[in-house]
Enzyme design. Structure first.
Site, PDB file in Angstrom:
ATOM      1  N   HIS A  46     -17.467 -64.151 114.941  1.00 42.38           N
ATOM      2  CA  HIS A  46     -18.257 -63.072 115.527  1.00 42.38           C
ATOM      3  C   HIS A  46     -17.532 -62.469 116.729  1.00 42.38           C
ATOM      4  O   HIS A  46     -17.572 -61.255 116.942  1.00 42.38           O
ATOM      5  CB  HIS A  46     -19.624 -63.620 115.939  1.00 42.38           C
ATOM      6  CG  HIS A  46     -20.500 -62.622 116.625  1.00 42.38           C
ATOM      7  ND1 HIS A  46     -20.739 -62.658 117.987  1.00 42.38           N
ATOM      8  CD2 HIS A  46     -21.185 -61.557 116.151  1.00 42.38           C
ATOM      9  CE1 HIS A  46     -21.548 -61.662 118.309  1.00 42.38           C
ATOM     10  NE2 HIS A  46     -21.833 -60.975 117.224  1.00 42.38           N
ATOM     11  N   GLU A  49     -14.867 -60.153 115.539  1.00 38.45           N
ATOM     12  CA  GLU A  49     -15.502 -58.902 115.090  1.00 38.45           C
ATOM     13  C   GLU A  49     -15.715 -57.945 116.262  1.00 38.45           C
ATOM     14  O   GLU A  49     -15.415 -56.751 116.173  1.00 38.45           O
ATOM     15  CB  GLU A  49     -16.829 -59.221 114.421  1.00 38.45           C
ATOM     16  CG  GLU A  49     -17.649 -58.000 114.035  1.00 38.45           C
ATOM     17  CD  GLU A  49     -19.122 -58.164 114.338  1.00 38.45           C
ATOM     18  OE1 GLU A  49     -19.695 -57.281 115.005  1.00 38.45           O
ATOM     19  OE2 GLU A  49     -19.711 -59.184 113.924  1.00 38.45           O
ATOM     20  N   HIS A  50     -16.207 -58.470 117.380  1.00 36.30           N
ATOM     21  CA  HIS A  50     -16.412 -57.639 118.569  1.00 36.30           C
ATOM     22  C   HIS A  50     -15.083 -57.126 119.126  1.00 36.30           C
ATOM     23  O   HIS A  50     -14.967 -55.955 119.506  1.00 36.30           O
ATOM     24  CB  HIS A  50     -17.134 -58.448 119.651  1.00 36.30           C
ATOM     25  CG  HIS A  50     -18.617 -58.425 119.532  1.00 36.30           C
ATOM     26  ND1 HIS A  50     -19.447 -57.968 120.535  1.00 36.30           N
ATOM     27  CD2 HIS A  50     -19.438 -58.791 118.520  1.00 36.30           C
ATOM     28  CE1 HIS A  50     -20.713 -58.072 120.148  1.00 36.30           C
ATOM     29  NE2 HIS A  50     -20.729 -58.580 118.927  1.00 36.30           N
ATOM     30  N   GLU A 126     -26.168 -61.110 124.229  1.00 40.40           N
ATOM     31  CA  GLU A 126     -26.670 -61.095 122.847  1.00 40.40           C
ATOM     32  C   GLU A 126     -27.312 -62.438 122.500  1.00 40.40           C
ATOM     33  O   GLU A 126     -28.359 -62.489 121.844  1.00 40.40           O
ATOM     34  CB  GLU A 126     -25.516 -60.792 121.889  1.00 40.40           C
ATOM     35  CG  GLU A 126     -25.955 -60.560 120.451  1.00 40.40           C
ATOM     36  CD  GLU A 126     -24.794 -60.193 119.529  1.00 40.40           C
ATOM     37  OE1 GLU A 126     -25.043 -59.988 118.327  1.00 40.40           O
ATOM     38  OE2 GLU A 126     -23.643 -60.111 120.011  1.00 40.40           O
TER      39      GLU A 126
END
Length: 411
Positions: A46, A49-50, A126
């Site tokens: 993840h 991905e960012h 998040e």
């Protein structure tokens, strides 16, 4: 028709031409996600991905965002348990432009330390947001309870502890291991000609890396139970049952059965829990299929002092369905709902791009809509009953998020 081309290095390219639309959706799909992590690097998929949006050797993060805004396009990404996807939707005339930017992000991201430090704060927020959303949190806890000691039970976002330790070389090493050509599918759908495949091939067929990581053994389902204390207005409860893998022949009867159980307003759970007893506003069930396993989840939210009654009613409704079987009306209605949902979902280029990529990445081949409809229509009451008995006549996992932080006695 979906056209498939395999580049010389193993990258698979899929193209579906839809001449009556004016948009093109394209996605770069990588067969890696949180299940291919460990306790030390949980969340790295993840995080990568960012970071692919934080700038390349020739574009800043702002310039990447402005590039898509300038053409009225959309760009985004997501990470799941088993895959990561970078995708864009643009007007047909801008397909080549979007492809080149996505490829630049994919191959030339900088992983600047200062940018990483900023993004760690963003993902930290998040994680906090997720923790503050109990109806999301309870599903994460169910994964942990159902797949104990296996990465399928890890949170996709990772943890604040693992996040803090990531360094640029960690990201590059993880990509070197998992972003291998044979693990990548580039999928395109929309008003685009077959010639576009050559453009993709020119960008993605030029790189090679050693063989990727070995795939993990299938996880064992564990009927664990987890409760989390949270100051919430409602108590949230999930039950988990061992499902089936994406390639399992039983998956279609299982989907038909699950839809009748908790897939819509006429489902058993909705009618019994909400309409008859008024115990919950939100009540549903769904099946998640992985490459080598699956999980059928049943969720409900209610007042804190009613969670025991809700949980008991959910289990009783499941057992009643297993004992009685589905009526012919329920069976036909469930089939119609599934087919309708599938057809409606294909009315956008993005849905088609995603569907084609998932079929290739997970199943290894295309599964046409007509083929799916024929298989759904062919499902028999006996197949549905067999699936229900196999799924529900076994121990289950459970997760609860509530003000008390306790599992109900009846569970």
């Amino acid at each position: 028709m979906v056209i498939k081309h395999v580049a010389g290095n193993g990258v698979r390219i899929l193209l579906e031409r839809i001449p009556y639309v004016r948009s093109v959706s394209l996605g770069i799909w990588v067969g890696t996600g949180s299940r291919y992590e460990n306790t030390a690097n949980n969340g790295i998929s993840h995080f990568i991905e960012h970071m692919l949006f934080k700038g390349t050797k020739t574009r800043t993060a702002k310039q990447i965002a402005e590039a898509f805004d300038r053409i009225g396009g959309q760009v985004n990404a997501f990470t799941s348990k088993e895959c990561t996807c970078y995708y864009a939707k643009v007007m047909d005339r801008d397909a080549s432009y979007a492809l080149n930017i996505l490829a630049d992000m994919f191959f030339h991201s900088r992983f600047d330390v200062a940018d990483m430090d900023k993004e760690k704060k963003v993902i930290g927020e998040e994680i906090k947001m997720y923790e503050d959303t109990p109806d999301d949190l309870v599903h994460d806890l169910l994964s942990s309870a159902s797949f104990a000691h296996h990465p399928l039970g890890y949170p996709i976002l990772g943890t604040k502890r693992t996040l803090a330790d990531f360094k640029p070389d960690d990201l590059r090493k993880h990509m070197h291991t998992h972003y291998t050509p044979d693990n990548i599918v580039v999928s395109v759908a929309g008003n685009i000609s077959e010639d576009f495949i050559a453009e993709i091939d020119a960008l993605f067929a030029q790189y090679t890396v050693p063989e990727g990581a070995e795939r993990q053994p299938a996880p064992s389902f564990s009927p664990g139970k987890i409760a989390r204390k949270k100051e919430t207005e409602q108590a949230h409860i999930c039950f988990g049952f061992e499902g089936v893998s994406s390639n399992n022949e039983e998956i279609i009867p299982l989907i038909v059965m699950n839809n009748a159980l908790g897939g819509g307003m006429s489902s058993r759970l909705f009618q019994q829990v909400r309409e008859e007893r008024g115990l919950a506003y939100s009540i549903f069930s769904f099946h998640t299929a992985f490459k080598d396993s699956g999980l059928l989840t049943v969720y409900g939210g209610t007042a804190a002092d009613k969670v025991g009654e809700l949980g008991k009613t959910m289990i009783e409704t499941i057992h009643t369905m297993v004992d009685e079987g589905l009526t012919d009306e329920e069976l036909q209605s469930s089939k119609a709902q599934i087919k309708g949902s599938m057809i409606f979902g294909l009315e956008s280029t993005n849905s088609r791009m995603s569907r084609n990529a998932k079929n290739e990445l997970i199943l290894g081949h295309d599964r046409s809509v007509d083929e799916m409809i024929r298989r759904i229509d062919a499902v028999t009451p006996e197949e549905v009953q067999k699936a229900a008995e196999r799924i529900f006549n076994t121990p289950y996992s459970c997760s609860v998020v509530s003000p008390t932080g306790r599992l109900p006695e009846a569970i």
